[in-house]
Design an enzyme around this catalytic site. Structure first.
Site, mmCIF file in Angstrom:
data_model
loop_
_atom_site.group_PDB
_atom_site.id
_atom_site.type_symbol
_atom_site.label_atom_id
_atom_site.label_comp_id
_atom_site.label_asym_id
_atom_site.label_seq_id
_atom_site.Cartn_x
_atom_site.Cartn_y
_atom_site.Cartn_z
ATOM 1 C CD GLN A 75 -2.837 -0.725 -0.377
ATOM 2 O OE1 GLN A 75 -2.965 0.403 -0.872
ATOM 3 N NE2 GLN A 75 -3.243 -1.811 -1.017
ATOM 4 C CB SER A 76 4.409 1.847 -0.813
ATOM 5 O OG SER A 76 5.198 2.951 -1.215
ATOM 6 C CG ASN A 77 0.359 6.649 -0.217
ATOM 7 O OD1 ASN A 77 -0.684 6.247 -0.726
ATOM 8 N ND2 ASN A 77 0.478 6.845 1.096
ATOM 9 C CB CYS A 79 5.580 1.520 -4.425
ATOM 10 S SG CYS A 79 7.019 0.969 -3.467
#
Ligand SMILES: *Cc1c(COP(=O)(O)O)cnc(C)c1O
Length: 336
Positions: A75-77, A79
């Site tokens: 859920q990395s913004n 990435c």
């Protein structure tokens, strides 16, 4: 001494709006609260990471790289923004995700990683934490052997070059606050990989914004860790870009106590704050960063030390897509 600005590709919609949250202020019964809407840097590239990636992607292209490699959670913004930026400028994107995404269809940010055509390698948290440097080196070697020229940027693009995103943003915000007649104020933002806060501090020092009180709200690690990371980033940027300022540890201020049970583990008060902002202002916070950091702002208002003696300015760093990874949480809350 003139500051040497590194190359930048324009990807973010700047300046992002600075707005006053009047309906929320009324709901709280008096306080002056402003929001710097860095959630509106773009749709696919929404949030704070694109400001840093403008510099990192420019560097990748200028040095003849064809692939950007980076790391984060499913859920990395960061990435997701990196995958979007790569698609936009014609770089390949290779993401090192940990932990492995949950079974089933990708959701939220991870869905977008896939749509933007990023290549993904996934690892367990234990393996990645234990072998991170070797994993990164192996992926770079493998890409080179396949004829590519990769460039790695760490989590959050928090490397000295990435700090430029918020050195620039600090000047942008200073102009807007000046126009809005806001003088001495408290500025509050969430901190994780540190590049945003390091950039804001450097911007404050370079532009002599002594009327700013910059507060970082940890959402992932303890204050000792963040202090160390910020010092390394800021000193690295000062040296590399010959910035006309010195590192001053006294400038670092934290509002601690808002991590909860850990990074990306939501808690009820943060969910309540997401609902409050949605209902009073139609603004979406997120459960990982801004929801938690906004809790710190609201507590400060209730305790009478933020937003009352002088205006409080919250930097909305983005993160909206992770709401779509946890719909049950937002509808039912944690306890249900
Ligand atoms: C990454 C991120 C942050 C933290 O910024 P850092 O530069 O990593 O400290 C805050 N908010 C959101 C929405 C983010 O994605």
């Amino acid at each position: 001494m003139p500051v040497k600005h590194p190359k930048r590709i324009v990807l973010a919609e700047c300046p992002t709006p600075l707005v006053r949250l009047e309906r929320l202020e009324r709901e709280l019964g008096g306080a002056e609260i402003w929001l710097k809407r860095d959630d509106l840097t773009g749709l696919e590239v929404s949030g704070n990471k694109v400001r840093k990636l403008e510099y990192v992607a420019a560097d990748a292209l200028a040095t003849g790289c064809d692939t950007l490699v980076t790391e984060g959670t499913p859920q990395s913004n960061h990435c997701r923004a990196a995958a979007a930026v790569c698609a936009k400028v014609g770089l390949r994107c290779h993401l090192l995700l940990r932990p492995e995404p949950p079974d089933g269809l990708p959701r939220g940010n991870h869905l977008l990683d896939v749509l933007f055509g990023a290549e993904v390698s996934a690892y367990s948290r234990e393996q990645y934490d234990a072998e991170r440097d070797r994993i990164v080196a192996d992926v770079l070697v493998r890409l080179e052997a396949a004829g590519h020229k990769p460039r790695f940027t760490p989590a959050g693009a928090s490397e000295p070059l990435g700090c430029w995103g918020y050195i620039r943003a600090a000047a942008e915000l200073a102009d807007q606050l000046h126009q809005a007649d806001v003088g001495e104020c408290d500025i509050i933002l969430p901190i994780s990989s540190g590049g945003t806060y390091a950039g804001m501090l450097l911007g404050q020092w370079i532009h002599q914004l002594e009327h700013w009180n910059l507060w970082a709200v940890p959402v992932s690690d303890d204050v000792v860790h963040h202090t160390h990371v910020i010092e390394k980033l800021a000193r690295g940027a000062i040296t590399e870009f010959e910035l006309p300022t010195e590192f001053d540890e006294a400038g670092l201020q934290f509002i601690d106590g808002y991590i909860g049970d850990g990074y990306a583990i939501p808690y009820q008060a943060a969910i309540d704050v997401i609902r409050l902002l949605a209902r009073t202002e139609a603004i979406l916070l997120d459960p990982v960063y801004t929801g938690k950091a906004f809790c710190a702002l609201l507590d400060g208002v209730r305790e009478g030390w933020l937003g009352t003696r002088r205006p409080a300015v919250f930097i909305h760093t983005g993160g909206i897509f992770s709401n779509f990874a946890w719909p049950e949480l937002l509808v039912k809350g944690i306890e249900a």
